[in-house]
Design a protein around this motif. Structure first.
Motif, PDB file in Angstrom:
ATOM      1  N   GLY A  43       0.728  -1.305   0.338  1.00 17.45           N
ATOM      2  CA  GLY A  43       0.185  -0.279   0.158  1.00 17.45           C
ATOM      3  C   GLY A  43       0.606   1.483   0.114  1.00 17.45           C
ATOM      4  N   ASP A  44       0.164   2.023  -0.268  1.00 16.61           N
ATOM      5  CA  ASP A  44       0.761   3.572  -0.241  1.00 16.61           C
ATOM      6  C   ASP A  44       0.639   4.371   1.285  1.00 16.61           C
ATOM      7  N   GLN A  45       0.122   4.271   2.282  1.00 14.77           N
ATOM      8  CA  GLN A  45      -0.016   4.511   3.160  1.00 14.77           C
ATOM      9  C   GLN A  45       1.480   5.150   4.122  1.00 14.77           C
ATOM     10  N   TRP A  46       1.938   3.910   3.883  1.00 21.63           N
ATOM     11  CA  TRP A  46       3.592   4.086   4.828  1.00 21.63           C
ATOM     12  C   TRP A  46       4.535   4.853   3.710  1.00 21.63           C
ATOM     13  N   SER A  47       5.867   5.745   4.295  1.00 21.84           N
ATOM     14  CA  SER A  47       6.669   6.790   3.377  1.00 21.84           C
ATOM     15  C   SER A  47       7.699   6.444   4.677  1.00 21.84           C
ATOM     16  N   ALA A  48       9.142   6.845   3.392  1.00 21.79           N
ATOM     17  CA  ALA A  48      10.454   6.819   4.644  1.00 21.79           C
ATOM     18  C   ALA A  48      10.643   7.789   5.825  1.00 21.79           C
ATOM     19  N   LEU A  49      11.321   7.247   6.611  1.00 23.73           N
ATOM     20  CA  LEU A  49      11.925   8.514   7.836  1.00 23.73           C
ATOM     21  C   LEU A  49      12.344   9.443   7.226  1.00 23.73           C
ATOM     22  N   SER A  50      12.657  10.608   7.703  1.00 20.99           N
ATOM     23  CA  SER A  50      13.285  12.029   7.393  1.00 20.99           C
ATOM     24  C   SER A  50      15.116  11.773   6.799  1.00 20.99           C
ATOM     25  N   SER A  51      15.284  11.811   5.675  1.00 14.41           N
ATOM     26  CA  SER A  51      16.700  11.230   5.520  1.00 14.41           C
ATOM     27  C   SER A  51      17.734  12.162   6.199  1.00 14.41           C
ATOM     28  N   ALA A  52      17.199  13.106   7.677  1.00 13.64           N
ATOM     29  CA  ALA A  52      17.848  13.817   7.943  1.00 13.64           C
ATOM     30  C   ALA A  52      17.694  12.891   9.260  1.00 13.64           C
ATOM     31  N   GLY A  53      17.410  11.376   8.788  1.00 12.96           N
ATOM     32  CA  GLY A  53      17.255  10.605  10.350  1.00 12.96           C
ATOM     33  C   GLY A  53      18.315   9.255  10.173  1.00 12.96           C
TER      34      GLY A  53
END
Length: 244
Positions: A43-53
């Motif tokens: 599904g599309d509800q997931w995303s990556a955590l901030s690239s800064a962390g």
């Protein structure tokens, strides 16, 4: 303080701080357009955590967030099925990966703090940390110093963080005043039950519970295969809504 005992549920299998079968699927990734997600993600509800962390995945938009802290050699996929149920219940979740599993504990705490901070900035008023094995002890160390942590659930960890290069918990546990749920299999081969009981007694929190899964030797995220464990985690999180 509460001491509970539960019987091992169906689906329990032997493990010792190793990722569950679901972690094998994270060896390759699927392209979601903006970032590559582990193949366990659907599904599309997931995303990556901030690239800064730290690397990891996040989903949901609730005012209560749950951050999952891995076992030493685990991945975000170890938490995925249970995390999905929390998202369906209206919570925000994040599962992150250590930059490295070893190294200075201060570095691992900084990673966890970064993810907790991301959840706060995203709009979650309360952030709970659920940690498996080494990640559970890391969650307790973090709660001892981080006022942004609202509660901690520990799956199979006691006495020290990283038994290869140990950081004792003893002096930190009295500083943990947030609610704590500790879960351990009665015959865990890596964490003696007596150590888990001693840690519970040493916690500064007045809201603390130890759940012992009888007839089980499961360790870390493998405990999520027991409905006794997931039900206890659900109750622990739900109770947070009643707290100030």
């Amino acid at each position: 303080m509460t001491l509970l005992a539960g019987c091992g549920g169906e689906g329990d299998s032997k493990s010792s701080d190793k990722p569950s079968d679901s972690s094998d699927s994270s060896a390759t990734s699927a392209d979601t357009g903006d970032a590559e997600m582990p193949v366990c993600v659907e599904g599309d509800q997931w995303s990556a955590l901030s690239s800064a962390g730290p690397s990891g995945i996040t989903a949901g938009d609730g005012k209560l967030a749950v951050v999952f802290a891995n076992t030493a050699d685990g991945t975000e996929c170890d938490w995925y099925d249970y995390a999905e149920t929390l998202v369906d219940d209206g919570h925000r979740v994040a599962a992150w990966n250590y930059d490295i599993a070893d190294g200075p504990v201060e570095d691992r705490l900084a990673e966890l703090d970064s993810v907790v901070s991301q959840m706060r900035k995203a709009g979650s008023a309360k952030v709970f940390v659920i940690g498996g094995s080494r990640g559970g002890c890391l969650a307790l160390l973090d709660a001892a110093k981080n006022s942004d942590v609202s509660g901690v659930a520990v799956l199979s960890c006691a006495k020290v963080w990283n038994r290869v290069d140990p950081t004792p918990l003893a002096k930190h546990l009295p500083k943990v005043t947030v609610p704590v749920l500790s879960v351990i299999a009665a015959t865990d081969p890596d964490v003696p039950l007596a150590e888990a009981k001693a840690d519970l007694m040493a916690l500064g929190s007045k809201d603390k519970e130890l759940l012992v899964i009888k007839g089980s030797s499961e360790h870390g995220t493998a405990l999520l295969g027991s409905t006794k464990v997931t039900a206890a985690l659900d109750r622990f999180i739900a109770a947070a809504k009643m707290r100030p």
